[in-house]
Write an enzyme that holds these catalytic residues in place. Structure first.
Site, mmCIF file in Angstrom:
data_model
loop_
_atom_site.group_PDB
_atom_site.id
_atom_site.type_symbol
_atom_site.label_atom_id
_atom_site.label_comp_id
_atom_site.label_asym_id
_atom_site.label_seq_id
_atom_site.Cartn_x
_atom_site.Cartn_y
_atom_site.Cartn_z
ATOM 1 N N LYS A 248 0.872 -1.175 0.000
ATOM 2 C CA LYS A 248 0.000 0.000 0.000
ATOM 3 C C LYS A 248 0.913 1.230 0.000
ATOM 4 O O LYS A 248 1.554 1.530 1.002
ATOM 5 C CB LYS A 248 -0.909 0.006 1.232
ATOM 6 N N ARG A 268 -9.106 11.142 -6.395
ATOM 7 C CA ARG A 268 -10.266 10.483 -5.788
ATOM 8 C C ARG A 268 -11.479 11.387 -5.743
ATOM 9 O O ARG A 268 -12.607 10.933 -5.767
ATOM 10 C CB ARG A 268 -9.929 10.163 -4.331
ATOM 11 N N LYS A 419 -7.438 -2.853 3.620
ATOM 12 C CA LYS A 419 -6.104 -2.316 3.876
ATOM 13 C C LYS A 419 -5.655 -2.733 5.272
ATOM 14 O O LYS A 419 -6.472 -2.800 6.196
ATOM 15 C CB LYS A 419 -6.104 -0.807 3.723
HETATM 16 P P1 AMP Z 1 -7.002 4.955 2.600
HETATM 17 O O1 AMP Z 1 -6.504 6.194 1.901
HETATM 18 O O2 AMP Z 1 -6.381 4.771 3.947
HETATM 19 O O3 AMP Z 1 -8.508 4.870 2.601
HETATM 20 O O4 AMP Z 1 -6.504 3.668 1.750
HETATM 21 C C1 AMP Z 1 -6.911 3.394 0.457
HETATM 22 C C2 AMP Z 1 -5.957 4.025 -0.550
HETATM 23 O O5 AMP Z 1 -4.724 3.337 -0.604
HETATM 24 C C3 AMP Z 1 -6.432 3.944 -1.979
HETATM 25 O O6 AMP Z 1 -7.411 4.896 -2.257
HETATM 26 C C4 AMP Z 1 -5.149 4.198 -2.744
HETATM 27 O O7 AMP Z 1 -4.951 5.586 -2.882
HETATM 28 C C5 AMP Z 1 -4.059 3.710 -1.810
HETATM 29 N N1 AMP Z 1 -3.251 2.597 -2.321
HETATM 30 C C6 AMP Z 1 -1.921 2.514 -2.211
HETATM 31 N N2 AMP Z 1 -1.453 1.394 -2.750
HETATM 32 C C7 AMP Z 1 -2.503 0.714 -3.254
HETATM 33 C C8 AMP Z 1 -2.665 -0.521 -3.923
HETATM 34 N N3 AMP Z 1 -1.640 -1.323 -4.181
HETATM 35 N N4 AMP Z 1 -3.920 -0.896 -4.268
HETATM 36 C C9 AMP Z 1 -4.992 -0.097 -4.004
HETATM 37 N N5 AMP Z 1 -4.892 1.080 -3.362
HETATM 38 C C10 AMP Z 1 -3.672 1.492 -2.977
#
Ligand code: AMP
Length: 549
Positions: A248, A268, A419
């Site tokens: 991630k 986004r 995540k």
């Molecule tokens: P969060 O911002 O904490 O809601 O986590 C989700 C975000 O992680 C997604 O919207 C992406 O911007 C990010 N992200 C980073 N690496 C990845 C990945 N390998 N696959 C999907 N999302 C990712």
């Protein structure tokens, strides 16, 4: 259609807070409208002038609004402001002043929706020297063309504080009723273009097409969001085994649209950041071998030698940049880590399994130093997953677990991916109030009320007060953001439009009668301001309940 007819509908809506009743009122009204007026009226009913993904903004400050009311009603700005302070609401203030204006009301009935639209569309285009005077003229002209009640709603719409309670859910249900369509089809169509005015117009013109909505390139698609897991075991439980597990990355989610030589990059929030990232655009041109494609990636900032990833804060400086773009591209170069595919040539991939989307994505990219696939493995093995997780938290933010067989559900926070991060205790919350500082800092907002969202009715519910964790720079930025979001001033604080999203960490969630959510955060600290998230993407009440356990 005359604006006054819409005003009557607004008034009917204001008498109920029940979503079903609101949808009924609107569906009866929508049925009567010609297709070419419906789209704009749908937006007005939601208190908006432009669709969410439009770059246009009214930019009407409180001061200008007060002046426009004064001009239209033959009063002074100071008297209007005084009254505004007493009522605490711009709409009531406008109504009062327009009522006391001595003039025939015959002309007042005549403002048509099309005329309103024409004038409103001129406002965002006015900028630079003399623009305030032009805006003032246009707004006061509109106010004097409607009734006092019309002026009440118009001013609220203009400064973005319309509170009809009509959210996307109500519009979806009203449209479904008016055109005898399935609400789920309407929602899908919305998620593919993020614009209810467009969905409404298309539906009105050809109700059959809604059953099979299509992606259209350069129209950003609402992104699929992920849930959180707090252990490797739980993550596997959610997405099934085997799963794809990927690093991630700590960057900016981007949706890339490419058709031939034309490329656009959206965040986004569905804002275009194409102009700010010319380096990413040329990297995509070099490495993507498809003619027509929509894919998603994480844009990550690196040190100039491209060997050290930089925290998101550095990259966020590039998002806001309007000048010296080439220079900042050199200072903070980026890499793109690609992870999902939505369209390839003439084939839509939303309903394909992740494993197939990923395979097709892989074939569409010639990997190089700047553009590559997100690093990952496909496994059922917990210790392999743990190895990657350890790498993920050391180098970046953690890992994502993805179901191999799930499709891409636009605009939804579904468990098709989860995540797993280092700090489990963080939430994305919306700032809904800001408190004036004390003593020397009384011109400065030093603490803020945090709210989560109740997804049932899109209401923001307070959950805590944030006062720590700010760097000087962040505090300055917050103050600027707050000033732009003020709806109302009270003795010790200001009430804000729910616009600013922050990521906070905290010690614990406790039950609390003090806050509207029923919960309070112990020791919340700011991690970062989330420019890339909309208030609707804030942590929701259900999630908080789940975390509290
Ligand atoms: P969060 O911002 O904490 O809601 O986590 C989700 C975000 O992680 C997604 O919207 C992406 O911007 C990010 N992200 C980073 N690496 C990845 C990945 N390998 N696959 C999907 N999302 C990712």
């Amino acid at each position: 259609m005359l604006f006054n007819e819409l005003v009557r509908v607004f008034d009917e809506l204001s008498k109920t807070s029940k979503r079903i009743e609101m949808a009924n009122i609107l569906s009866a009204f929508f049925k009567k409208l010609p297709c070419d007026e419906l789209g704009f009226i749908v937006l007005l009913c939601m208190g908006k002038i432009f669709p969410h993904n439009s770059e246009k903004e009214m930019g009407i400050a409180n001061n200008l609004m007060a002046e426009a009311i004064a001009l239209a009603s033959g009063s002074t700005k100071e008297t209007v402001k005084k009254q505004w302070n007493i009522y605490g609401d711009i709409g009531e203030t406008a109504k009062k002043f327009m009522k006391s204006k001595k003039q025939s009301s015959l002309v007042n009935e005549e403002l048509s929706i099309n005329e309103l639209k024409n004038v409103l569309q001129k406002i965002p285009g006015t900028s630079g020297k003399g623009s305030s005077a032009i805006k003032l003229k246009l707004v006061s002209k509109l106010l004097s063309m409607t009734t006092p009640l019309g002026a009440m709603y118009l001013t609220r719409i203009l400064i973005g504080s319309m509170r009809t309670g009509v959210g996307q859910g109500v519009v979806r249900d009203a449209l479904a009723k008016s055109f005898n369509a399935e609400p789920s089809n309407i929602e899908t169509a919305y998620n593919l273009c993020a614009d209810y005015s467009k969905v409404a117009k298309n539906l009105c013109e050809n109700p059959e097409l809604i059953k099979n909505p299509k992606i259209s390139i350069f129209n950003p698609i609402n992104m699929m969001l992920f849930l959180k897991a707090d252990s490797i075991g739980k993550a596997f439980e959610r997405v099934g085994k085997p799963a794809r597990i990927e690093i991630k990355y700590d960057g900016l989610r981007a949706q890339v649209h490419k058709d031939g030589e034309k490329i656009m990059i959206f965040t986004r929030n569905l804002d275009s950041i194409t102009a700010q990232f010319p380096d990413a655009v040329s990297a995509i041109k070099k490495s993507v071998n498809a003619t027509k494609i929509i894919f998603e990636c994480e844009i990550v900032g690196f040190s100039p030698g491209m060997n050290k990833p930089l925290p998101f804060q550095y990259l966020s400086k590039r998002i806001k940049r309007k000048y010296d773009i080439e220079k900042s591209a050199k200072e903070i170069p980026v890499k793109l880590f690609c992870f999902d595919l939505l369209l390839l040539e003439s084939k839509e991939y939303l309903n394909e399994k992740f494993i197939d989307r990923h395979e097709a994505l892989k074939k569409s990219i010639n990997e190089n130093e700047a553009v590559m696939l997100a690093k990952g493995i496909t496994t059922s093995n917990e210790s392999d997953a743990e190895k990657l997780f350890n790498e993920g938290i050391k180098e970046q933010e953690g890992v994502m677990f993805k179901s191999l067989i799930a499709n891409y559900k636009a605009g939804s926070r579904v468990g098709y991916g989860v995540k797993l991060k280092t700090h489990m205790k963080e939430l994305d919350l919306v700032i809904t109030e800001a408190f004036f500082g004390k003593g020397r800092r009384k011109d400065w907002f030093g603490s803020y009320t945090l709210s989560c969202i109740n997804l049932d009715n899109e209401e923001f519910l307070t959950i805590g007060k944030l006062g720590t964790g700010f760097s000087d720079e962040q505090l300055k930025e917050m103050n600027e953001l707050v000033k732009k979001a003020i709806i109302k001033e009270e003795s010790d604080k200001v009430i804000l439009k729910p616009k600013i999203v922050v990521e906070v960490e905290y010690e614990e969630i406790q039950k609390s009668p003090t806050y509207k959510s029923g919960y309070a955060l112990r020791f919340p600290r700011l991690l970062r301001i989330r420019h890339d998230k909309t208030p609707k993407e804030a942590s929701d009440l259900e999630m908080i309940k789940e975390l509290k356990g």
